[in-house]
Scaffold this motif. Structure first.
Motif, PDB file in Angstrom:
ATOM      1  N   VAL A   1       0.824  -1.209   0.000  1.00 56.98           N
ATOM      2  CA  VAL A   1       0.000   0.000   0.000  1.00 56.98           C
ATOM      3  C   VAL A   1       0.862   1.265   0.000  1.00 56.98           C
ATOM      4  CG1 VAL A   1      -1.832   1.235   1.255  1.00 56.98           C
ATOM      5  CG2 VAL A   1      -1.906  -1.244   1.089  1.00 56.98           C
ATOM      6  N   GLY A   2       2.112   1.140   0.428  1.00 61.42           N
ATOM      7  CA  GLY A   2       3.011   2.288   0.443  1.00 61.42           C
ATOM      8  C   GLY A   2       2.907   3.115   1.713  1.00 61.42           C
ATOM      9  N   ILE A   3       2.772   2.424   2.838  1.00 66.40           N
ATOM     10  CA  ILE A   3       2.662   3.087   4.134  1.00 66.40           C
ATOM     11  C   ILE A   3       3.599   2.403   5.127  1.00 66.40           C
ATOM     12  CG2 ILE A   3       0.278   3.873   3.814  1.00 66.40           C
ATOM     13  CD1 ILE A   3      -0.624   1.374   5.334  1.00 66.40           C
ATOM     14  N   ALA A   4       3.696   2.966   6.316  1.00 67.06           N
ATOM     15  CA  ALA A   4       4.541   2.378   7.352  1.00 67.06           C
ATOM     16  C   ALA A   4       3.838   1.180   7.993  1.00 67.06           C
ATOM     17  CB  ALA A   4       4.859   3.418   8.424  1.00 67.06           C
ATOM     18  N   GLU A   5       4.624   0.195   8.394  1.00 68.55           N
ATOM     19  CA  GLU A   5       4.062  -0.980   9.062  1.00 68.55           C
ATOM     20  C   GLU A   5       3.345  -0.578  10.352  1.00 68.55           C
ATOM     21  OE1 GLU A   5       5.406  -5.339  10.802  1.00 68.55           O
ATOM     22  OE2 GLU A   5       6.939  -3.988  10.019  1.00 68.55           O
ATOM     23  N   SER A   6       3.874   0.401  11.060  1.00 67.50           N
ATOM     24  CA  SER A   6       3.234   0.857  12.295  1.00 67.50           C
ATOM     25  C   SER A   6       1.834   1.408  12.022  1.00 67.50           C
ATOM     26  CB  SER A   6       4.093   1.908  12.993  1.00 67.50           C
ATOM     27  OG  SER A   6       4.260   3.041  12.168  1.00 67.50           O
ATOM     28  N   THR A   7       1.625   1.961  10.841  1.00 67.12           N
ATOM     29  CA  THR A   7       0.308   2.473  10.468  1.00 67.12           C
ATOM     30  C   THR A   7      -0.700   1.337  10.409  1.00 67.12           C
ATOM     31  OG1 THR A   7       1.286   4.294   9.229  1.00 67.12           O
ATOM     32  CG2 THR A   7      -0.990   3.721   8.687  1.00 67.12           C
ATOM     33  N   VAL A   8      -0.311   0.225   9.809  1.00 69.41           N
ATOM     34  CA  VAL A   8      -1.190  -0.937   9.714  1.00 69.41           C
ATOM     35  C   VAL A   8      -1.519  -1.447  11.125  1.00 69.41           C
ATOM     36  CG1 VAL A   8      -1.450  -3.304   8.831  1.00 69.41           C
ATOM     37  CG2 VAL A   8      -0.256  -1.574   7.456  1.00 69.41           C
ATOM     38  N   ARG A   9      -0.519  -1.534  11.975  1.00 63.15           N
ATOM     39  CA  ARG A   9      -0.744  -1.983  13.360  1.00 63.15           C
ATOM     40  C   ARG A   9      -1.680  -1.027  14.096  1.00 63.15           C
ATOM     41  NH1 ARG A   9       4.883  -3.022  13.214  1.00 63.15           N
ATOM     42  NH2 ARG A   9       5.217  -1.160  14.465  1.00 63.15           N
ATOM     43  N   ASN A  10      -1.489   0.268  13.897  1.00 67.24           N
ATOM     44  CA  ASN A  10      -2.360   1.241  14.550  1.00 67.24           C
ATOM     45  C   ASN A  10      -3.814   1.090  14.112  1.00 67.24           C
ATOM     46  OD1 ASN A  10      -0.357   2.399  16.119  1.00 67.24           O
ATOM     47  ND2 ASN A  10       0.107   3.992  14.624  1.00 67.24           N
ATOM     48  N   TRP A  11      -4.048   0.794  12.836  1.00 66.79           N
ATOM     49  CA  TRP A  11      -5.416   0.532  12.369  1.00 66.79           C
ATOM     50  C   TRP A  11      -5.997  -0.660  13.105  1.00 66.79           C
ATOM     51  CZ3 TRP A  11      -4.174   0.068   6.464  1.00 66.79           C
ATOM     52  CH2 TRP A  11      -3.856   1.313   5.944  1.00 66.79           C
ATOM     53  N   GLU A  12      -5.199  -1.718  13.170  1.00 64.55           N
ATOM     54  CA  GLU A  12      -5.692  -2.968  13.740  1.00 64.55           C
ATOM     55  C   GLU A  12      -5.992  -2.849  15.228  1.00 64.55           C
ATOM     56  OE1 GLU A  12      -3.046  -6.132  12.608  1.00 64.55           O
ATOM     57  OE2 GLU A  12      -3.614  -5.961  10.499  1.00 64.55           O
ATOM     58  N   TYR A  13      -5.258  -2.007  15.921  1.00 69.06           N
ATOM     59  CA  TYR A  13      -5.495  -1.802  17.349  1.00 69.06           C
ATOM     60  C   TYR A  13      -6.481  -0.678  17.624  1.00 69.06           C
ATOM     61  CZ  TYR A  13      -1.688  -5.036  18.210  1.00 69.06           C
ATOM     62  OH  TYR A  13      -0.892  -6.156  18.236  1.00 69.06           O
ATOM     63  N   GLY A  14      -7.019  -0.087  16.556  1.00 66.84           N
ATOM     64  CA  GLY A  14      -8.013   0.966  16.712  1.00 66.84           C
ATOM     65  C   GLY A  14      -7.451   2.306  17.151  1.00 66.84           C
ATOM     66  N   LYS A  15      -6.146   2.466  17.049  1.00 71.16           N
ATOM     67  CA  LYS A  15      -5.528   3.733  17.451  1.00 71.16           C
ATOM     68  C   LYS A  15      -5.769   4.824  16.425  1.00 71.16           C
ATOM     69  CE  LYS A  15      -1.861   1.685  20.215  1.00 71.16           C
ATOM     70  NZ  LYS A  15      -0.409   1.530  20.374  1.00 71.16           N
ATOM     71  N   THR A  16      -5.811   4.430  15.156  1.00 74.49           N
ATOM     72  CA  THR A  16      -6.069   5.377  14.066  1.00 74.49           C
ATOM     73  C   THR A  16      -6.987   4.712  13.049  1.00 74.49           C
ATOM     74  OG1 THR A  16      -4.154   4.630  12.777  1.00 74.49           O
ATOM     75  CG2 THR A  16      -3.801   6.503  14.276  1.00 74.49           C
ATOM     76  N   ILE A  17      -7.561   5.532  12.175  1.00 73.64           N
ATOM     77  CA  ILE A  17      -8.351   4.997  11.068  1.00 73.64           C
ATOM     78  C   ILE A  17      -7.589   5.270   9.771  1.00 73.64           C
ATOM     79  CG2 ILE A  17     -10.572   5.240  12.240  1.00 73.64           C
ATOM     80  CD1 ILE A  17     -11.032   7.743  10.490  1.00 73.64           C
ATOM     81  N   PRO A  18      -7.810   4.430   8.757  1.00 69.38           N
ATOM     82  CA  PRO A  18      -7.082   4.640   7.499  1.00 69.38           C
ATOM     83  C   PRO A  18      -7.392   5.992   6.867  1.00 69.38           C
ATOM     84  CG  PRO A  18      -8.074   2.467   7.552  1.00 69.38           C
ATOM     85  CD  PRO A  18      -8.619   3.220   8.725  1.00 69.38           C
ATOM     86  N   LYS A  19      -6.349   6.697   6.530  1.00 71.07           N
ATOM     87  CA  LYS A  19      -6.449   7.951   5.788  1.00 71.07           C
ATOM     88  C   LYS A  19      -5.558   7.774   4.569  1.00 71.07           C
ATOM     89  CE  LYS A  19      -7.438  10.626   9.840  1.00 71.07           C
ATOM     90  NZ  LYS A  19      -6.801  10.846  11.104  1.00 71.07           N
ATOM     91  N   LEU A  20      -6.158   7.237   3.520  1.00 70.18           N
ATOM     92  CA  LEU A  20      -5.406   6.848   2.334  1.00 70.18           C
ATOM     93  C   LEU A  20      -5.919   7.557   1.092  1.00 70.18           C
ATOM     94  CD1 LEU A  20      -5.507   2.999   2.948  1.00 70.18           C
ATOM     95  CD2 LEU A  20      -3.582   4.513   3.391  1.00 70.18           C
TER      96      LEU A  20
END
Length: 69
Positions: free
Chosen positions: A19-38
């Motif tokens: 997707v061209g993003i940081a791995e931490s971004t994917v983890r943050n989505w999965e833990y509900g810390k952030t929502i995808p902004k793509l």
């Protein structure tokens, strides 16, 4: 979101690189810390990776976000 990724046998690093993003971004989505902004092309790639519809992806995003409430 984690269920969508695991259903396809993907690692967070696999999703991030495709997707061209940081791995931490994917983890943050999965833990509900952030929502995808793509960008639209990134959303499209994510749906291809997960082999899901936009509605399925949005449902998964909401479930992840609600997990922390």
């Amino acid at each position: 979101m984690k269920q969508l990724r695991e259903r396809k046998g993907l690692r967070t690093v696999d999703v991030a690189s495709r997707v061209g993003i940081a791995e931490s971004t994917v983890r943050n989505w999965e833990y509900g810390k952030t929502i995808p902004k793509l960008r639209i092309d990134q959303f499209s790639e994510l749906m291809k990776l997960y082999e899901c519809s936009f509605d399925e992806l949005m449902t998964a995003v909401k479930k992840s976000a609600n997990a922390l409430e």
